[in-house]
Design a protein around this motif. Sequence first.
Motif, PDB file in Angstrom:
ATOM      1  N   ALA A  49       0.838  -1.194   0.000  1.00 24.15           N
ATOM      2  CA  ALA A  49       0.000   0.000   0.000  1.00 24.15           C
ATOM      3  C   ALA A  49       0.875   1.247   0.000  1.00 24.15           C
ATOM      4  N   ALA A  50       0.300   2.350  -0.464  1.00 19.04           N
ATOM      5  CA  ALA A  50       1.010   3.626  -0.465  1.00 19.04           C
ATOM      6  C   ALA A  50       0.030   4.740  -0.138  1.00 19.04           C
ATOM      7  N   ILE A  51       0.568   5.829   0.359  1.00 15.89           N
ATOM      8  CA  ILE A  51      -0.263   6.970   0.743  1.00 15.89           C
ATOM      9  C   ILE A  51       0.509   8.251   0.451  1.00 15.89           C
ATOM     10  N   ASN A  52      -0.204   9.261  -0.027  1.00 12.76           N
ATOM     11  CA  ASN A  52       0.490  10.508  -0.317  1.00 12.76           C
ATOM     12  C   ASN A  52       0.694  11.311   0.968  1.00 12.76           C
ATOM     13  N   THR A  58      -4.515   7.185  -1.766  1.00 10.19           N
ATOM     14  CA  THR A  58      -3.943   5.907  -1.372  1.00 10.19           C
ATOM     15  C   THR A  58      -3.956   4.946  -2.552  1.00 10.19           C
ATOM     16  N   ASP A  59      -3.200   3.898  -2.417  1.00 13.30           N
ATOM     17  CA  ASP A  59      -3.134   2.869  -3.449  1.00 13.30           C
ATOM     18  C   ASP A  59      -2.867   1.541  -2.760  1.00 13.30           C
ATOM     19  N   TYR A  60      -3.424   0.470  -3.313  1.00 16.94           N
ATOM     20  CA  TYR A  60      -3.281  -0.841  -2.709  1.00 16.94           C
ATOM     21  C   TYR A  60      -2.958  -1.894  -3.757  1.00 16.94           C
ATOM     22  N   ALA A  61      -2.242  -2.903  -3.336  1.00 15.90           N
ATOM     23  CA  ALA A  61      -2.103  -4.076  -4.176  1.00 15.90           C
ATOM     24  C   ALA A  61      -3.465  -4.743  -4.275  1.00 15.90           C
ATOM     25  N   ASP A  62      -3.752  -5.339  -5.405  1.00 15.52           N
ATOM     26  CA  ASP A  62      -5.059  -5.977  -5.602  1.00 15.52           C
ATOM     27  C   ASP A  62      -5.325  -7.038  -4.542  1.00 15.52           C
ATOM     28  N   SER A  63      -4.283  -7.697  -4.091  1.00 14.39           N
ATOM     29  CA  SER A  63      -4.462  -8.805  -3.158  1.00 14.39           C
ATOM     30  C   SER A  63      -4.899  -8.359  -1.763  1.00 14.39           C
ATOM     31  N   ASP A  66      -9.535  -3.799   0.052  1.00 11.64           N
ATOM     32  CA  ASP A  66     -10.758  -4.098   0.801  1.00 11.64           C
ATOM     33  C   ASP A  66     -10.489  -4.813   2.116  1.00 11.64           C
ATOM     34  N   ARG A  67      -9.228  -5.187   2.381  1.00 12.58           N
ATOM     35  CA  ARG A  67      -8.893  -5.803   3.671  1.00 12.58           C
ATOM     36  C   ARG A  67      -7.900  -4.950   4.464  1.00 12.58           C
ATOM     37  N   PHE A  68      -7.004  -4.255   3.767  1.00 12.16           N
ATOM     38  CA  PHE A  68      -5.985  -3.446   4.422  1.00 12.16           C
ATOM     39  C   PHE A  68      -6.309  -1.969   4.217  1.00 12.16           C
ATOM     40  N   THR A  69      -5.924  -1.173   5.192  1.00 15.52           N
ATOM     41  CA  THR A  69      -6.101   0.276   5.089  1.00 15.52           C
ATOM     42  C   THR A  69      -4.827   0.974   5.541  1.00 15.52           C
ATOM     43  N   ILE A  70      -4.291   1.822   4.674  1.00 14.42           N
ATOM     44  CA  ILE A  70      -3.137   2.628   5.025  1.00 14.42           C
ATOM     45  C   ILE A  70      -3.623   4.013   5.441  1.00 14.42           C
ATOM     46  N   SER A  71      -3.004   4.557   6.457  1.00 16.55           N
ATOM     47  CA  SER A  71      -3.376   5.884   6.930  1.00 16.55           C
ATOM     48  C   SER A  71      -2.148   6.557   7.537  1.00 16.55           C
ATOM     49  N   ARG A  72      -2.267   7.838   7.816  1.00 12.62           N
ATOM     50  CA  ARG A  72      -1.148   8.535   8.438  1.00 12.62           C
ATOM     51  C   ARG A  72      -1.654   9.627   9.368  1.00 12.62           C
TER      52      ARG A  72
END
Length: 129
Positions: A49-52, A58-63, A66-72
């Motif tokens: 995952a990535a976040i600006n 944000t951006d996520y790997a397809d895998s 919907d299960r992982f969430t990146i935040s800051r």
Amino acid sequence: QVQLVESGGGLVQAGDSLKLSCAGSGRTFSSYASGWFRQAPGKEREFVAAINWSGRNTDYADSVKDRFTISRDNTKNMVYLQMNSVKYEETAVYYCAALLRLYFPSRPSRQDPARYDYWGQGTQLTVSS
């Protein structure tokens, strides 16, 4: 220089939830994009995952979508990865990374570990089946 320290890994069961944390310091960590990557034994490091800088993009790997969430939280110089319904095959060392760009790169670039400038030491996540 940017220093990154990950925490929150451990031993969990498949289906559990876990939150990884990344503490950043130095330079202006909160001004740049951040990412999470993982590397399992014998495999290449892969994007998670990535976040600006602001947290709005944000951006996520397809895998993991919907299960992982990146935040800051830029007031604390922290980046997080909330992981839900973890899978056995997601056992890996999880790394936090900083990408020193004032813009959020296009998708191929922000998913490429070679584009990132600073890395933490990683935190081990082991998922039991």
